[in-house]
Design a protein around this motif. Sequence first.
Motif, short mmCIF file in Angstrom:
data_model
loop_
_atom_site.label_atom_id
_atom_site.label_comp_id
_atom_site.label_asym_id
_atom_site.label_seq_id
_atom_site.Cartn_x
_atom_site.Cartn_y
_atom_site.Cartn_z
N GLY A 292 -0.93 8.15 -4.36
CA GLY A 292 0.25 9.02 -4.37
C GLY A 292 1.47 8.41 -3.74
N GLY A 293 1.39 7.15 -3.33
CA GLY A 293 2.54 6.50 -2.70
C GLY A 293 3.36 5.68 -3.67
N GLY A 294 3.67 6.24 -4.81
CA GLY A 294 4.41 5.51 -5.83
C GLY A 294 5.79 5.08 -5.39
N GLU A 295 6.50 5.93 -4.64
CA GLU A 295 7.84 5.59 -4.20
C GLU A 295 7.81 4.42 -3.22
N THR A 296 6.84 4.41 -2.33
CA THR A 296 6.70 3.29 -1.39
C THR A 296 6.39 2.00 -2.13
#
Length: 885
Positions: A292-296
Amino acid sequence: MARTVADEYDVLLRNGGVAHIRPLRPSDREALHELIDRTSERSAYLRFFTGGAATAHAYMDRATGPGYLGHALVASVGGRLVGMAEYIPGPDRAEVELGILLDDEVHGHGLGTLLLEHIVLDAAEHGVSELVAFVLADNRRMLRVIEDLGLPATRRYEDGCVELRVVPHPTAHLLAEIEARAHEAERSSLAHVFAPGSVAVIGASRDCRRIGHRVLRNLVDSGFPGPIYPVNPRAAEVYGLPAYPDVASLPGPAELAVIATPAPAVLGVARDCARHQVRALVVLTAGFAEAGGGETERELLRVCREAGMRLVGPNCLGIVNTAVPLNAGFLPGWPPAGPLGLMSQSGAVAAAVIERAGRLGLGVSSFASVGNKADVSGNDLLEYWEDDPATRVIGMYLESFGNPRRFGRIARRISAHKPIIVVKSGRSASGDRAVRSHTAAAATPDVAVDVLLRACGVIREDTVQDLLDTARLLAFQPLPTGRRVAIVGNSGGPQAMTADACERLGLVVPELSPATREALRARLRPAAAVGNPVDLTADGDAGDFASAVETVLADQGVDAVLIVYTPPFGSGIDATRQAIAGATRGATKPVVACVAGHDDLIDGRVPAYAFPEQAVHALARAAEYAAWRARPVTPPEGLPCIDLTAARRITEADLAAHPGGRWLDERAATFLLSAYGIHVAESVSVDGPETAAEAAALIGLPAVLKAVGPTLVHKSDVGGVRAGLQTPEQVRQAYREMAARIGSTMKGAIVQAMAAEGVEIILGGVAHQAFGPLIMVGLGGVTTELLADRAFRVPPIDRAEAGRMIAELRCAPLLHGYRGRPEADVHALENQIIRVGRLMDDLPEIAELDLNPVIVTPGGAVAVDARVRLAPAPPLPSLFRRRLR
């Protein structure tokens, strides 16, 4: 400002660095002035001829002002603007003037060529017919860049100046030059990953259970020859090496950094690496897009791209290069060196494959666990392995394709001289349940994968064991020139199983020549059977094996030899293996063995399999691959009666009226298909029983009546087709009955003359968003889904490929005079296939297309029912624009 190139993207430079290319903006004025200030007097003179820096500064004010008429791109490296390319229309917009300015620091990195490639393509897309560049005669670098581009260029000298004229029309030669430059850049960038001069392990722990410690230990124990820098702010020494608190404190540059810190620290570490000129990162840490850390993850990639660093991972197992040697990961051991280049998206699968490959004697040249594939992907690794001398076979475990079209282009080129074997997980048949045409229902995503891989010569396997079995053969044995196999063994049962497996997988077990059988009788004991299989019996010793193998290898009617030995009979396993090694040394045909219960290599080159089916499977794969490589390359066939302009006009007008897309009505579908010379039966649209009867009388009896409506895709299922109507009254009555049965869904009908009797074929296409168009041909009519007799290809499709599609069908004999039927016009059907492929390739807005049935008779091939669905589609990315995904 004038409209400029509308896209922006990252690109690889010749030295492996990364540049960002985008349109010129008014806000670039200050950065352009800084570029001029850094530019040497000579460079300014070569670009602007006179006036020096003052002229250059004044020009940049105009270029970023409201009156600028040019189309311009700028390039930045490391966040700093370092180049500008432009073309400026003259009074005659067919001819424009070209100009490029580069920072002196990036000369020789290939940036000028990249900018020129993109600006030339933009000019072509805007209808420019000729680019003119005025270059001082002593500006040899610029002259070479333009002339090496790959486009026709003419030069004229006058007063110390060279006038270069370039025709900006994309050509096959230009594409080949662009792909060659892209390949060079990929190789250079991945050299920082696989052959670094120094490595930093960030997060190197003293705890032997931690990943950072295991990576450091693997690096040291593998014998990496360059400096290794453990980074740990709470330790003075790790695994016998001095430790450093951060990247800034390292005593020398780190070309590669392996990051094994907790996820929240990775971005900060990456920024530190960027500031200190690290060239590549391997991020082992999990906790990014997969959690779920796509933005990072996107921010991590942005940091890497801006700094020119390649990124492997995150969430990966690491990398290995046995030639360096380099073991920069946390594999449980050091894999033996060998010919297999291996990529895996799954770390667990990778560990198992590498361990198994070592036990089989295969070994690894280099390995990459790519994890989330934020940057480095299978496409990049293919480019690296293409001309890597240590890699003879490429193996890939894929869970997804990032850019399947680019994969197809690269893999097709590489497969021509080096085999690629892929295990692609996810063979689910669920597909897209929203599609409604026969073709789209059949063309599931897994079918798309199969077709893509087949088109580019890639061998697809279901399991990693199959991958390793096939790889062993391809790595150590020559390719077969055909499918004829001689079987030599000492046990009838396993030999019979082997012959059966050959037949199932398309291999042939032929009769041996009389001379070969005579030679075998002379050399073998009387009890031996000298047919094919050659049965030495349980008494056959090592000498019998050697004699039989040498003899059948000499038979001109044999393309490969498969040895089946059941120990412990005869001379025993060791002596028999030695005999096989001696008999096959110097053989120019492939030899494989089944030594019951043993998986390994004989003499380091003859693959031995535990079971006959394994050996036959690998040999069949090798034969299929060899046949693909042997196919002649035919030039594209000219197709008359293709009007791309008319087809585009139809699609654009219909999508303007129906922005969400729709199934075309029969009239529009027929016009669209006719623009590409696709023969559709004449039909008349009618709106009631009386007009239907009149149309039938006009078009000719007997007639066919077909209901139409936006939701009537499979008309036969709802009683929407009536054939063999002999009189106008029958047509009138059929319309009334059809309208009563179907109700308001029916919006009219079409009337056609009955087609001549022939073979019913379905021909269709579907546009996959990722894979592009797929073309299908198969048995048509109402049984098309029931019997599922069909073949798929990706366009473009030439005549030979269309013929192979037809030949794959079980119903193909019906087209060739089966049981006294007349020969159908297969050439006409091939034409239809080629044209449908061209149409789908040219117009991505065609989402689905069904011609069902196409009636193929001795007199031609005509579609009597056509369905076309349009949908909005983004323009296809240009093959000519280099860019990182």
